[in-house]
Design an enzyme around this catalytic site. Structure first.
Site, mmCIF file in Angstrom:
data_model
loop_
_atom_site.group_PDB
_atom_site.id
_atom_site.type_symbol
_atom_site.label_atom_id
_atom_site.label_comp_id
_atom_site.label_asym_id
_atom_site.label_seq_id
_atom_site.Cartn_x
_atom_site.Cartn_y
_atom_site.Cartn_z
ATOM 1 N N ASP A 27 2.575 -3.679 9.124
ATOM 2 C CA ASP A 27 3.964 -3.531 8.667
ATOM 3 C C ASP A 27 4.940 -3.773 9.816
ATOM 4 O OD1 ASP A 27 3.482 -3.006 6.018
ATOM 5 O OD2 ASP A 27 4.113 -0.904 6.082
ATOM 6 N N GLU A 28 4.653 -3.180 10.970
ATOM 7 C CA GLU A 28 5.558 -3.313 12.117
ATOM 8 C C GLU A 28 5.668 -4.783 12.535
ATOM 9 O OE1 GLU A 28 7.220 -0.847 12.699
ATOM 10 O OE2 GLU A 28 6.070 1.012 12.600
ATOM 11 N N HIS A 71 7.963 -6.539 10.070
ATOM 12 C CA HIS A 71 9.368 -6.187 10.296
ATOM 13 C C HIS A 71 9.904 -6.831 11.577
ATOM 14 C CE1 HIS A 71 8.585 -2.359 7.711
ATOM 15 N NE2 HIS A 71 8.815 -3.429 6.979
ATOM 16 N N GLU A 124 9.200 1.707 5.907
ATOM 17 C CA GLU A 124 8.798 2.469 7.092
ATOM 18 C C GLU A 124 8.462 3.922 6.741
ATOM 19 O OE1 GLU A 124 8.830 1.919 10.612
ATOM 20 O OE2 GLU A 124 8.942 -0.261 10.364
ATOM 21 N N THR A 160 5.882 -0.932 18.666
ATOM 22 C CA THR A 160 5.152 -0.065 17.747
ATOM 23 C C THR A 160 3.948 -0.785 17.159
ATOM 24 O OG1 THR A 160 6.775 -0.633 16.041
ATOM 25 C CG2 THR A 160 7.076 1.464 17.169
ATOM 26 N N HIS A 169 4.904 5.172 6.651
ATOM 27 C CA HIS A 169 4.123 5.356 7.875
ATOM 28 C C HIS A 169 4.004 6.832 8.254
ATOM 29 C CE1 HIS A 169 5.568 1.044 9.092
ATOM 30 N NE2 HIS A 169 4.876 1.057 7.967
ATOM 31 N N GLU A 209 7.458 8.264 13.972
ATOM 32 C CA GLU A 209 7.673 7.676 12.652
ATOM 33 C C GLU A 209 8.453 8.622 11.738
ATOM 34 O OE1 GLU A 209 7.084 4.695 11.709
ATOM 35 O OE2 GLU A 209 5.604 3.886 13.114
ATOM 36 N N GLU A 261 10.035 -2.986 17.334
ATOM 37 C CA GLU A 261 9.040 -3.267 16.309
ATOM 38 C C GLU A 261 7.771 -3.843 16.930
ATOM 39 O OE1 GLU A 261 9.020 -2.226 13.419
ATOM 40 O OE2 GLU A 261 11.005 -2.197 12.531
ATOM 41 N N TRP A 313 0.843 -1.190 0.000
ATOM 42 C CA TRP A 313 0.000 0.000 0.000
ATOM 43 C C TRP A 313 0.879 1.241 0.000
ATOM 44 C CZ3 TRP A 313 0.859 3.318 4.021
ATOM 45 C CH2 TRP A 313 1.421 2.798 5.196
#
Length: 403
Positions: free
Chosen positions: A261-262, A265, A176, A232, A179, A138, A229, A95
């Site tokens: 996403d976090e 990761h 990242e 978050t 974000h 971020e 990670e 995205w």
């Protein structure tokens, strides 16, 4: 990245909890073997004599990776290629911020913005304090890339190195970066926040940097990123939950895709530490315990809008942001304990066979969650007796939130 993301862990309101955790009749913290201890600067809790980024002083260790462990890191390139890089996703499958924002090329763009603002009008100010704080964290992404590139054996020496560690760092940062872009634009469109005050805070935070006390040591550095990670992920996941409760499904999705996403990761960083445990169980155990004894430094702990202390008789911006985060159950000391329990399970700490100092380190990290939980309960009881006070935030153009 903790945040949130971000973002967040033991917050500044839990200072007494941190100090208590460091007291008592336990074995003194033992540093990892030092190859070449040199002077490096770490931030102090004092206020800079003039507006702007925090001034650094004091001394800390650096380059504590032994030659033997450097050789181990140098032999992990194939592992990074096969097990870490695949965690990243192709750009065309990811995205992008614009996917979740009003389309400026659309003829009904202004109608889309009006709808966004109508939804945002139902979201309380204290939530926006948390959302903005997460966004600022971020946006300090240059600091986190710099931090990874301090780590011996895995840094990107040229800025475009083709080895897997260099490619991971650049592409992780690229993922990242979406974000902060998304949260920044969303906050701007709501009309609910003071963007200039936020931009000043971002610039000061990037200018101040951070010292996570990882000593240029990838063992320590990847324990730190594994923890952050997950922290978050918790923070953004909880802001997604709250946004849904406030009736803003789009904002909930915004925070939710960042949390996802976090979590992805986190998988990469915990795999790296898991490989350290496979190849060097005693070194990995000592590194894990060392980072836990130091406490995990929050990435945004040096945030400064150059107004908060003056508006609020010397109060600290990060401490107040963290207090609001805790008040809304976005991130608190219990989450810190849950992350410790998760990492202990993920890395099979209880099942490891280690001896000597590493054995003592193993016992320490296994006891830590319950120990912190008891201390957190005492700290929470103490805070419950403290009457909340109105605190003005520049991010909200001076509007007050109870802290």
């Amino acid at each position: 990245m903790a945040t949130a993301s971000t973002f967040s862990a033991f917050n500044a309101r839990c200072g007494d909890l941190r100090r208590s955790a460091g007291s008592g009749p336990r074995r003194p913290a033992r540093p990892l073997p030092v190859r070449a201890a040199i002077a490096s600067e770490v931030p102090v809790a004092t206020t800079s004599p003039r507006p702007g980024p925090t001034v650094y002083s004091k001394l800390d260790k650096a380059h504590t990776l032994t030659p033997e462990r450097m050789e181990l890191i140098n032999g992990m390139s194939a592992f990074a290629e096969e097990r870490i890089l695949p965690v990243l996703q192709p750009v065309e499958k990811l995205w992008q911020p614009q996917d979740l924002l009003p389309d400026p090329e659309s003829p009904d763009f202004l109608d889309q913005v009006a709808e966004l603002r109508a939804r945002a009008a139902n979201v309380p100010d204290d939530y926006f304090v948390v959302l903005v704080g997460d966004m600022i964290t971020e946006e300090a992404l240059p600091t986190y890339m710099a931090m990874l590139n301090t780590l011996d054996g895995v840094r990107d020496e040229t800025g475009a190195a083709d080895h897997p560690w260099g490619r991971w760092t650049r592409q992780w940062v690229a993922e990242e970066n979406r974000h902060g872009d998304l949260l920044n634009k969303y906050c701007w469109l709501t009309g609910r926040v003071n963007m200039k005050a936020i931009e000043v805070t971002i610039q000061n935070l990037i200018g101040s940097g951070m010292n996570p006390k990882t000593e240029n040591n990838p063992y320590l550095g990847f324990v730190y990123t594994s923890f952050q990670e997950r922290a978050t992920k918790y923070s953004h996941g909880n802001t997604a939950r709250l946004a849904a409760q406030y009736g803003d499904a789009t904002l909930s999705k915004v925070c939710g895709v960042i949390a996802a996403d976090e979590g992805r990761h986190e998988i990469a960083y915990t795999r790296i530490v898991e490989e350290f445990f496979r190849l060097d169980p005693e070194g990995a155990m000592s590194a894990y315990a060392d980072m836990m004894r130091k406490q995990i430094t929050m990435p945004a702990h040096l945030m400064d809008d150059q107004q908060h202390g003056t508006r609020n008789t010397g109060r600290n911006l990060f401490a107040d942001f963290s207090a609001v985060t805790e008040k809304l159950d976005v991130y608190d000391a219990e989450d810190y304990c849950k992350i410790l329990e998760h990492l202990n399970s993920r890395w099979k700490i209880a099942d490891r066979t280690v001896s000597g100092d590493a054995g003592a380190d193993q016992e320490y990290v296994l006891r830590l969650p319950s120990r912190f939980r008891k201390l957190a309960e005492k700290s929470a009881a103490k805070r419950a007796k403290t009457k909340p006070k109105p605190v003005a935030f520049s991010w909200l153009s001076g509007r007050e939130v109870m802290v």
